[in-house]
Design a protein around this motif. Structure first.
Motif, PDB file in Angstrom:
ATOM      1  N   VAL A 190      55.784  61.775  45.918  1.00  0.00           N
ATOM      2  CA  VAL A 190      55.783  61.431  44.488  1.00  0.00           C
ATOM      3  C   VAL A 190      55.116  62.532  43.669  1.00  0.00           C
ATOM      4  O   VAL A 190      55.599  62.912  42.592  1.00  0.00           O
ATOM      5  CB  VAL A 190      55.062  60.086  44.266  1.00  0.00           C
ATOM      6  CG1 VAL A 190      54.863  59.823  42.764  1.00  0.00           C
ATOM      7  CG2 VAL A 190      55.856  58.948  44.888  1.00  0.00           C
ATOM      8  N   ALA A 191      54.014  63.081  44.174  1.00  0.00           N
ATOM      9  CA  ALA A 191      53.312  64.145  43.457  1.00  0.00           C
ATOM     10  C   ALA A 191      54.182  65.390  43.310  1.00  0.00           C
ATOM     11  O   ALA A 191      54.131  66.081  42.286  1.00  0.00           O
ATOM     12  CB  ALA A 191      52.007  64.491  44.172  1.00  0.00           C
ATOM     13  N   VAL A 192      54.982  65.701  44.339  1.00  0.00           N
ATOM     14  CA  VAL A 192      55.881  66.851  44.260  1.00  0.00           C
ATOM     15  C   VAL A 192      56.875  66.679  43.118  1.00  0.00           C
ATOM     16  O   VAL A 192      57.104  67.607  42.322  1.00  0.00           O
ATOM     17  CB  VAL A 192      56.627  67.047  45.592  1.00  0.00           C
ATOM     18  CG1 VAL A 192      57.802  68.008  45.412  1.00  0.00           C
ATOM     19  CG2 VAL A 192      55.682  67.590  46.649  1.00  0.00           C
ATOM     20  N   PHE A 193      57.470  65.491  43.020  1.00  0.00           N
ATOM     21  CA  PHE A 193      58.408  65.254  41.926  1.00  0.00           C
ATOM     22  C   PHE A 193      57.691  65.216  40.577  1.00  0.00           C
ATOM     23  O   PHE A 193      58.274  65.566  39.546  1.00  0.00           O
ATOM     24  CB  PHE A 193      59.178  63.956  42.158  1.00  0.00           C
ATOM     25  CG  PHE A 193      60.300  64.103  43.142  1.00  0.00           C
ATOM     26  CD1 PHE A 193      61.432  64.848  42.831  1.00  0.00           C
ATOM     27  CD2 PHE A 193      60.231  63.525  44.388  1.00  0.00           C
ATOM     28  CE1 PHE A 193      62.469  65.005  43.730  1.00  0.00           C
ATOM     29  CE2 PHE A 193      61.262  63.668  45.312  1.00  0.00           C
ATOM     30  CZ  PHE A 193      62.386  64.411  44.977  1.00  0.00           C
ATOM     31  N   GLY A 194      56.413  64.810  40.584  1.00  0.00           N
ATOM     32  CA  GLY A 194      55.629  64.885  39.364  1.00  0.00           C
ATOM     33  C   GLY A 194      55.468  66.325  38.901  1.00  0.00           C
ATOM     34  O   GLY A 194      55.617  66.630  37.710  1.00  0.00           O
ATOM     35  N   THR A 195      55.194  67.211  39.843  1.00  0.00           N
ATOM     36  CA  THR A 195      55.098  68.635  39.513  1.00  0.00           C
ATOM     37  C   THR A 195      56.439  69.169  39.014  1.00  0.00           C
ATOM     38  O   THR A 195      56.504  69.897  38.012  1.00  0.00           O
ATOM     39  CB  THR A 195      54.634  69.441  40.740  1.00  0.00           C
ATOM     40  OG1 THR A 195      53.269  69.136  41.016  1.00  0.00           O
ATOM     41  CG2 THR A 195      54.769  70.939  40.493  1.00  0.00           C
ATOM     42  N   GLY A 196      57.504  68.814  39.714  1.00  0.00           N
ATOM     43  CA  GLY A 196      58.831  69.253  39.278  1.00  0.00           C
ATOM     44  C   GLY A 196      59.156  68.762  37.878  1.00  0.00           C
ATOM     45  O   GLY A 196      59.709  69.513  37.059  1.00  0.00           O
ATOM     46  N   GLY A 197      58.783  67.516  37.589  1.00  0.00           N
ATOM     47  CA  GLY A 197      59.024  66.965  36.260  1.00  0.00           C
ATOM     48  C   GLY A 197      58.239  67.690  35.184  1.00  0.00           C
ATOM     49  O   GLY A 197      58.764  67.974  34.097  1.00  0.00           O
ATOM     50  N   LYS A 207      67.089  71.288  35.161  1.00  0.00           N
ATOM     51  CA  LYS A 207      67.765  70.290  35.985  1.00  0.00           C
ATOM     52  C   LYS A 207      67.958  70.799  37.410  1.00  0.00           C
ATOM     53  O   LYS A 207      67.777  70.056  38.382  1.00  0.00           O
ATOM     54  CB  LYS A 207      69.118  69.921  35.365  1.00  0.00           C
ATOM     55  CG  LYS A 207      69.010  69.171  34.040  1.00  0.00           C
ATOM     56  CD  LYS A 207      70.388  68.871  33.481  1.00  0.00           C
ATOM     57  CE  LYS A 207      70.300  68.106  32.163  1.00  0.00           C
ATOM     58  NZ  LYS A 207      71.637  67.836  31.569  1.00  0.00           N
ATOM     59  N   VAL A 208      68.325  72.063  37.548  1.00  0.00           N
ATOM     60  CA  VAL A 208      68.500  72.649  38.880  1.00  0.00           C
ATOM     61  C   VAL A 208      67.171  72.680  39.621  1.00  0.00           C
ATOM     62  O   VAL A 208      67.095  72.389  40.827  1.00  0.00           O
ATOM     63  CB  VAL A 208      69.096  74.064  38.769  1.00  0.00           C
ATOM     64  CG1 VAL A 208      69.121  74.737  40.138  1.00  0.00           C
ATOM     65  CG2 VAL A 208      70.495  74.011  38.183  1.00  0.00           C
ATOM     66  N   LEU A 209      66.094  73.019  38.913  1.00  0.00           N
ATOM     67  CA  LEU A 209      64.776  73.081  39.532  1.00  0.00           C
ATOM     68  C   LEU A 209      64.374  71.733  40.110  1.00  0.00           C
ATOM     69  O   LEU A 209      63.784  71.653  41.198  1.00  0.00           O
ATOM     70  CB  LEU A 209      63.737  73.543  38.516  1.00  0.00           C
ATOM     71  CG  LEU A 209      63.739  75.038  38.159  1.00  0.00           C
ATOM     72  CD1 LEU A 209      62.742  75.306  37.061  1.00  0.00           C
ATOM     73  CD2 LEU A 209      63.412  75.871  39.383  1.00  0.00           C
ATOM     74  N   LEU A 210      64.681  70.661  39.385  1.00  0.00           N
ATOM     75  CA  LEU A 210      64.328  69.327  39.878  1.00  0.00           C
ATOM     76  C   LEU A 210      65.017  69.031  41.209  1.00  0.00           C
ATOM     77  O   LEU A 210      64.429  68.411  42.090  1.00  0.00           O
ATOM     78  CB  LEU A 210      64.704  68.267  38.833  1.00  0.00           C
ATOM     79  CG  LEU A 210      63.760  68.138  37.642  1.00  0.00           C
ATOM     80  CD1 LEU A 210      64.317  67.140  36.628  1.00  0.00           C
ATOM     81  CD2 LEU A 210      62.371  67.696  38.101  1.00  0.00           C
ATOM     82  N   VAL A 211      66.250  69.480  41.362  1.00  0.00           N
ATOM     83  CA  VAL A 211      66.983  69.240  42.605  1.00  0.00           C
ATOM     84  C   VAL A 211      66.328  70.005  43.759  1.00  0.00           C
ATOM     85  O   VAL A 211      66.246  69.512  44.885  1.00  0.00           O
ATOM     86  CB  VAL A 211      68.462  69.665  42.451  1.00  0.00           C
ATOM     87  CG1 VAL A 211      69.188  69.536  43.783  1.00  0.00           C
ATOM     88  CG2 VAL A 211      69.148  68.812  41.391  1.00  0.00           C
ATOM     89  N   THR A 212      65.820  71.209  43.481  1.00  0.00           N
ATOM     90  CA  THR A 212      65.211  72.010  44.547  1.00  0.00           C
ATOM     91  C   THR A 212      63.923  71.384  45.070  1.00  0.00           C
ATOM     92  O   THR A 212      63.459  71.744  46.160  1.00  0.00           O
ATOM     93  CB  THR A 212      64.908  73.438  44.068  1.00  0.00           C
ATOM     94  OG1 THR A 212      63.879  73.416  43.063  1.00  0.00           O
ATOM     95  CG2 THR A 212      66.155  74.092  43.502  1.00  0.00           C
ATOM     96  N   TYR A 213      63.345  70.462  44.308  1.00  0.00           N
ATOM     97  CA  TYR A 213      62.106  69.832  44.754  1.00  0.00           C
ATOM     98  C   TYR A 213      62.351  68.722  45.782  1.00  0.00           C
ATOM     99  O   TYR A 213      61.399  68.224  46.375  1.00  0.00           O
ATOM    100  CB  TYR A 213      61.325  69.272  43.562  1.00  0.00           C
ATOM    101  CG  TYR A 213      60.491  70.313  42.865  1.00  0.00           C
ATOM    102  CD1 TYR A 213      59.117  70.407  43.085  1.00  0.00           C
ATOM    103  CD2 TYR A 213      61.071  71.228  41.995  1.00  0.00           C
ATOM    104  CE1 TYR A 213      58.353  71.371  42.467  1.00  0.00           C
ATOM    105  CE2 TYR A 213      60.320  72.195  41.365  1.00  0.00           C
ATOM    106  CZ  TYR A 213      58.967  72.263  41.594  1.00  0.00           C
ATOM    107  OH  TYR A 213      58.213  73.230  40.985  1.00  0.00           O
TER     108      TYR A 213
END
Length: 210
Positions: A142-149, A167-173
């Motif tokens: 969850v924290a990783v996606f928080g950072t990506g967000g 948007k592409v960066l979020l997928v790479t997470y």
């Protein structure tokens, strides 16, 4: 790309990120006493070393963050620990930027700190190392996606031209979240079994018992 380089973010985003980072660092410094310094230094060094190893994913690259694990062990001390590591990476290797140092610190440290606040008590009360490991793994993801967000929001607030890239960066997470969950979950389970006291951030606060 948790290390946003200089020249991408707008001035309001840089100022806002710097102000929030300064607040977090001040809060962390107030929680530090002499006994906490070695732990903070060690975890800052671990983050510094681990995050230098970037893995290409699509048009970007990712690296482990360890923010949930660090926040569980340091509490607010995660903010100065991440700040120092990012500053050294910028000066020595050109990762990120000096103007974006505040934003990068918050993007990495804040999600881990918030997640640790939410799951810390569950991990410490967990009946077995396996339970603690599972909880920690979910929190780390969850924290990783928080950072990506936060990275995506930082770019979006700076310019709408960055929206497709964000948007592409979020997928790479997504693959990073899996790796982060495995690493942090394993370490948390091990610490729960061998040294459960290390998962109490109050050990890094003034007035806490050793």
């Amino acid at each position: 790309m948790a290390h946003i380089p200089d020249g991408l973010l707008s001035l309001p985003v840089l100022i806002g990120g710097g102000a929030v980072a300064a607040t977090g660092v001040a809060m962390g410094l107030r929680s530090i006493d002499d006994r906490a310094i070695p732990r903070i230094a060690i975890l800052s060094a671990v983050f510094f070393s681990a995050s230098l190893l970037s893995v290409p994913v699509g048009p970007s690259s990712v690296h482990v963050l360890l923010s949930t694990l660090m926040a569980l062990m340091l509490g607010p001390g995660i903010f100065p620990a991440v700040l120092v590591a990012l500053l050294l990476q910028t000066i020595l290797f050109g990762f990120g930027g000096l103007t974006t140092l505040g934003v990068n610190t918050i993007n990495i440290a804040l999600p881990g700190f918030v997640v640790a606040l939410l799951i810390g008590s569950m991990i410490r009360r967990a009946s077995s190392p396996m339970s603690a490991s599972v909880i920690g793994a979910v929190g780390a993801a969850v924290a990783v996606f928080g950072t990506g967000g936060l990275v995506a929001i930082s770019l979006w607030l700076s310019s709408s031209d960055y929206v497709p890239a964000a948007k592409v960066l979020l997928v790479t997470y997504l693959p990073l979240s899996i790796g982060e969950a495995l690493i942090c979950g394993t370490v948390i389970g091990f610490l729960k079994k061998t040294s459960p006291e290390t998962l109490f951030p109050r050990l890094a606060e003034k007035g806490a018992s050793a």
